[in-house]
Design an enzyme around this catalytic site. Structure first.
Site, mmCIF file in Angstrom:
data_model
loop_
_atom_site.group_PDB
_atom_site.id
_atom_site.type_symbol
_atom_site.label_atom_id
_atom_site.label_comp_id
_atom_site.label_asym_id
_atom_site.label_seq_id
_atom_site.Cartn_x
_atom_site.Cartn_y
_atom_site.Cartn_z
ATOM 1 C CG ASP A 307 10.028 56.878 41.919
ATOM 2 O OD1 ASP A 307 9.434 55.938 42.477
ATOM 3 O OD2 ASP A 307 11.259 57.013 41.917
ATOM 4 C CG ASP A 510 11.004 55.580 38.245
ATOM 5 O OD1 ASP A 510 10.240 54.833 38.880
ATOM 6 O OD2 ASP A 510 11.780 56.387 38.773
#
Length: 630
Positions: A307, A510
């Site tokens: 990420d 996430d």
């Protein structure tokens, strides 16, 4: 009876029986010696039979059955000395197993033993001790010197010195300021301070760690299950070889010798000892793996997906550049602006003030401050009129000075925030704020590649310009921008079809991606509980390099486990062949097998120690540089 005590009692009984039998044999009483060895072996056979029946009822069959057959056959064939040696080997192997497991799990158990139990709550101008389970969000707590923090919370006043080593692995206490979040399970290394609870005990950091530790202690890795299945093949193979040796030679003692040398009671233990040792080793550096299954998955990753925000970057606005007019000192302009921003609650103001504190810049008290909502603020600092904020607030509709245009040109395509500054009514400086790359990100990526990762990607919900600005400064193979959480999962699924894939992220959004990857790694230092719960591995310190450490530790532990099993079983196989040809008698075979078993378990214990090899330094990691990597 406690299982460890039983193993100890059986081992002592077998040793005593062997010694007594030797004394009787040397004093001319071979019949008494045989009886002594028989009596010492029989309890071990009974205990083993009970254990085998219990395991069979729960669906497990292991190589302990070979030990049972070997001891029973030794007594039946009039070889009680061989039987008692096998009994010593079996019971001693169990003791070694108890020791190995206890040593390998010690670091994990230390976490659960430190669970906070008491909190000091302020009530009506007094402090009352309460069970930590009774703490509610918003409670004002007192944390005394040397005490564990009972729950997650924010410091109310004066700051605190916190020892975070038990959670993050960082040995040096850190200073936390008023309003900063601190986590349960850490230790107050300074004076007493007040804390406002932001989570209950069950929802706090340390409770989550304890839950993950318990999962780590009970989870069984696919590699260990594979070893169990291999053990099932060893039993019929041993009986076949023993039967052939008896059939060909006509000597049942040869069959007994084969059974004795094929008794790898603690041999298959090498896999769990090595994997638990790797989990333990990782915990000591601030990486929590949820059991051997997580470690094994981590050891096989070939693709890593990151990420962006909070993972490859620092996750917040940071000062990355200062531009100033030719006759203005940039650092003095920054000092004046940071002093003024002390009067504002804006997130950019807080970032500037924090930067000043980190740099050791002395700040002055602002006066006559006036804030323009959404535009900026103005006031006096050291007798000078300071205005800071948007371009419209500082320059209106007029054009910017040439120095300002030149300074801003390199940032035109980058996702930045700008703070324009006027001193005494004259545009004098520009502060550029942005989300900076983590200082250790290039090194972490380089070390992952050195560990065997062949492909790296960045997947982010930010727009393409923001993603490219960060990715261009890193050794990233592909960048996928403008992703929703669902699209992140799709991207991971596509990569997962090609190779074992690791996802590294830190935000709540996430969590689905972490769960979808072969192995999910959460940057848990900032308290992203949802992502930590969804992940297989949690990095407790705010350091991306630990992701590389985790992979290296996992690879080493799995390699040691495989090495121990293959070498141990190979040696056992060679000994079985030698015994089948009559080259190894039963007693000598039992002693030889004990040496093999001890050697492979001691080798497996190496997984707890350092030794995964040298890794690139930050200077070697990458020659690339970017203005965002401030």
């Amino acid at each position: 009876m406690n299982e460890t005590l039983l193993h100890r009692a059986l081992f002592i009984l077998a040793i005593a029986g062997l010694a007594a039998g030797l004394v009787l044999f040397l004093t001319g009483s071979p019949v008494g010696a045989d009886r002594s060895w028989f009596v010492a072996t029989a309890p071990v056979i009974v205990a083993l039979l009970y254990s085998m029946v219990h395991d069979f009822l729960v669906g497990r069959v292991g190589v302990d059955a070979i030990a049972f057959v070997a001891m029973t056959a030794a007594l039946a064939l009039g070889e009680p000395l061989a039987g008692v040696v096998v009994a010593i080997m079996y019971s001693g192997g169990n003791l070694l197993e108890d020791y190995a497991r206890g040593r390998a799990e010690r670091d994990l158990k230390a976490l659960t033993d430190r669970t906070p139990r008491i909190a000091h709550r302020r009530e009506d101008h007094q402090v009352r001790d309460i069970p930590v389970a009774d703490v509610a969000i918003g409670d004002h707590l007192l944390v005394r010197a040397g005490e564990l923090l009972p729950v997650d919370g924010k410091i109310i006043a004066d700051g605190a010195l916190i020892d975070e080593s038990a959670v993050t692995g960082e040995p040096i206490p850190v200073r936390r300021s008023e309003g900063e979040l601190v986590r349960s399970g850490t230790v107050n290394a300074g004076e007493a301070f007040q804390l406002r609870a932001t989570a209950t005990a069950d929802e706090s950091t340390y409770a989550g760690i304890v839950r993950m530790v318990r999962a780590a202690q009970t989870a069984k890795a696919p590699f260990i299950r594979m070893a169990d299945r291999f053990a099932l093949l060893l039993l019929p193979a041993t009986l076949l070889i023993a039967g052939l040796a008896w059939l060909v030679s006509g000597d049942p003692v040869r069959a007994l010798a084969v059974l004795v040398v094929a008794t790898p009671c603690p041999l298959i233990l090498a896999a769990p000892v090595a994997l638990i040792g790797g989990v333990s080793r990782a915990a000591r550096v601030g990486v929590l793996m949820k059991g051997g299954a997580a470690l094994e998955a981590l050891a096989q990753v070939r693709t890593v997906i990151f990420d962006k925000t909070g993972t490859l970057t620092e996750g917040g606005a940071r000062l990355i550049a200062i531009g100033a007019a030719p006759d203005v000192d940039a650092q003095e302009a920054f000092r004046l602006v940071a002093s003024l921003e002390q009067a504002s609650h804006h997130v950019l103001a807080a970032a500037l003030v924090e930067t000043a504190h980190v740099k050791g810049t002395p700040l002055s008290h602002p006066a006559r401050v006036k804030e323009y909502r959404g535009s900026g603020l103005e006031g006096e600092v050291d007798g000078r009129a300071i205005r800071a904020g948007s371009r419209a607030l500082i320059a209106g509709s007029t054009e910017l000075p040439s120095w300002a245009e030149q300074f801003l040109t390199p940032f035109h395509d980058q996702p930045i925030l700008t703070v324009f500054v006027a001193i005494d009514g004259v545009p004098s400086a520009i502060l550029v704020m942005g989300d900076a790359i983590r200082p250790d990100a290039p090194t972490a990526i380089a070390r992952l590649r050195a560990a065997g990762v062949t492909r790296t990607l960045m997947v982010t919900g930010d727009d393409d310009a923001a993603a490219q600005a960060i990715g261009s400064g890193l050794d990233i193979d592909a960048i996928i921008a403008d992703c929703s959480p669902a699209q992140k999962v799709e991207a991971i699924a596509a990569e997962k079809r090609l190779a074992p894939t690791m996802m590294v992220g830190d935000g709540i959004n996430d969590a689905p991606a972490l769960a979808a990857a072969t192995v999910g790694v959460a940057m848990g230092a900032r308290g992203a509980t949802a992502s930590s719960e969804a992940a297989d591995v949690v990095i407790l310190a705010d350091r991306l390099e630990l992701a590389a450490d985790a992979v290296l530790i996992a690879r080493r532990a799995r390699s040691i486990a495989l090495q121990s099993i293959v070498v141990g079983l190979t040696l056992s196989g060679l000994a079985m062949v030698a015994a089948a040809f009559g080259l190894i008698p039963p007693v000598a075979g039992a002693l030889l097998q004990e040496v093999i078993d001890v050697a492979v378990i001691l080798n497996a214990l190496r997984a707890r120690s350092d030794g995964w090899g040298s890794t690139p330094t930050a200077a070697q990691a990458s020659d690339k540089r970017t203005d965002l990597a401030a």
